[in-house]
Design an enzyme around this catalytic site. Structure first.
Site, short mmCIF file in Angstrom:
data_model
loop_
_atom_site.label_atom_id
_atom_site.label_comp_id
_atom_site.label_asym_id
_atom_site.label_seq_id
_atom_site.Cartn_x
_atom_site.Cartn_y
_atom_site.Cartn_z
N ARG A 187 -53.89 58.16 6.30
CA ARG A 187 -53.10 57.99 5.09
C ARG A 187 -51.62 57.80 5.40
O ARG A 187 -50.88 57.27 4.56
CB ARG A 187 -53.28 59.22 4.19
CG ARG A 187 -54.68 59.37 3.61
CD ARG A 187 -54.77 60.59 2.72
NE ARG A 187 -56.10 60.75 2.15
CZ ARG A 187 -56.46 61.75 1.36
NH1 ARG A 187 -55.56 62.68 1.02
NH2 ARG A 187 -57.69 61.82 0.89
N LYS A 199 -62.50 69.90 16.43
CA LYS A 199 -62.65 71.30 16.03
C LYS A 199 -61.55 71.68 15.04
O LYS A 199 -60.45 71.10 15.09
CB LYS A 199 -62.64 72.22 17.26
CG LYS A 199 -61.32 72.25 18.05
CD LYS A 199 -60.31 73.21 17.45
CE LYS A 199 -58.96 73.06 18.03
NZ LYS A 199 -57.93 73.85 17.34
#
Length: 313
Positions: A44, A97
């Site tokens: 974005r 993660k």
């Protein structure tokens, strides 16, 4: 099995989420691995030079790049919908993660990937640190008496301005702390539990900057201290006392010390992850381990919460 799996041509990959970890680790690891071709990037707020760049996964999928897989490096909140869309498009999925914001989210993604016959890889990069495999092997033949974890680093140095880490679902100090838990549960397999937790949360924030955990692996006591405000020397250490001597994993697992004998290895964490992802895709299998995430979730459930002074960058 995909055409890429049958022919073993390079896997066509897109990276979703172009932040610090993607630029520092993922992009170099992909560039160094001839078994992958980086086709596109999605973010974005950022772009990658020399690639088609897209605002979101819908734009990426509409472009029809004949992708095989995506590597998702966005913050954990909102990641589940991206992974589900990728699987629906027939893509294999690798997750930075922590793999998702909640255990129920990763369970849903796992079920969806399995039903679609797609590979899902929940990565724990610290398990690829140079000393981890040797530590696991050495401990396997010894009686472990106790383990101590000290994971203390400066949020301002490693995550400058990243407010999302201190929002709900951002994990706070467990963003780095989960790396320690991933190593601990790798070198000491067994039934892990959290017995007590103290979380110190700054005023006006949702996630802790300091945490202390009392845990156990079977009947082996484990204590862990996590600090996101450490100034000066940074510390990423795990110490294991055994009936046959002392084992230390220092510097995030890259340095292994056994009874004073030190072995230092090269940094190959993310190259190791991408090599593993390629093997999983070729073999049509998945690797979904949520143990470190479960321990963090248990810590939040059990926690005694303490308010600490407000935090600012």
């Amino acid at each position: 099995m995909s055409d890429a799996t049958r022919s073993e041509r390079p896997l066509r990959l897109a990276v979703i989420g172009i932040g610090k970890i993607a630029r520092d680790q993922h992009l170099p690891a992909i560039a160094a691995n001839p078994r992958f071709t980086l086709v596109a990037a999605v973010s974005r707020h950022a772009t990658v030079d020399g690639l088609p760049n897209y605002h979101d996964i819908d734009d990426l999928l509409a472009a029809d790049h004949a992708l095989d897989a995506v590597s998702i490096c966005t913050p954990p909140v909102g990641r589940a919908s991206i992974a589900m869309a990728a699987i629906d498009a027939g893509l294999h999925v690798m997750l930075e993660k922590p793999p998702a914001a909640t255990l129920s989210e990763i369970a849903r993604i796992d079920t969806h990937a399995s039903a679609a016959g797609r590979t899902l890889f929940t990565t724990w990069h610290s398990r690829e640190a140079a000393g981890v495999a040797a530590a696991r092997s050495w401990l396997a033949d010894r009686k472990v008496l106790r383990m101590t974890i000290d994971w203390r680093e400066d949020i301002r140095r490693w995550h400058p301005g990243q407010d999302w880490i201190l929002d709900a679902g951002g994990f706070g100090v467990f963003d780095p702390g989960i790396n320690a838990l991933s190593i601990a549960t790798r070198i000491l397999p067994g039934a892990w539990t959290v017995d007590a937790a103290d979380l110190h949360v700054p005023g006006g924030r949702m996630s802790p900057l300091v945490a202390d955990l009392t845990m156990a692996c079977g009947d082996i006591p484990v204590t862990a201290g996590f600090d996101f405000l450490r100034q000066g020397p940074q510390q990423w250490d795990i110490v294991v006392e055994t009936d046959a001597g002392l084992l230390k994993l220092r510097e995030g697992g890259s340095v292994l010390e056994i009874d004073g004998v030190v072995t230092r290895g090269a940094d190959a964490e993310y190259p190791g992850l991408y090599a593993a992802f390629e093997r999983l895709v070729r073999s049509g299998t998945s690797d979904v381990d949520v143990t470190p995430l479960r321990l963090v979730a248990d810590a939040f459930l059990l926690a005694r919460r303490h308010e600490m002074p407000a935090f600012s960058w």
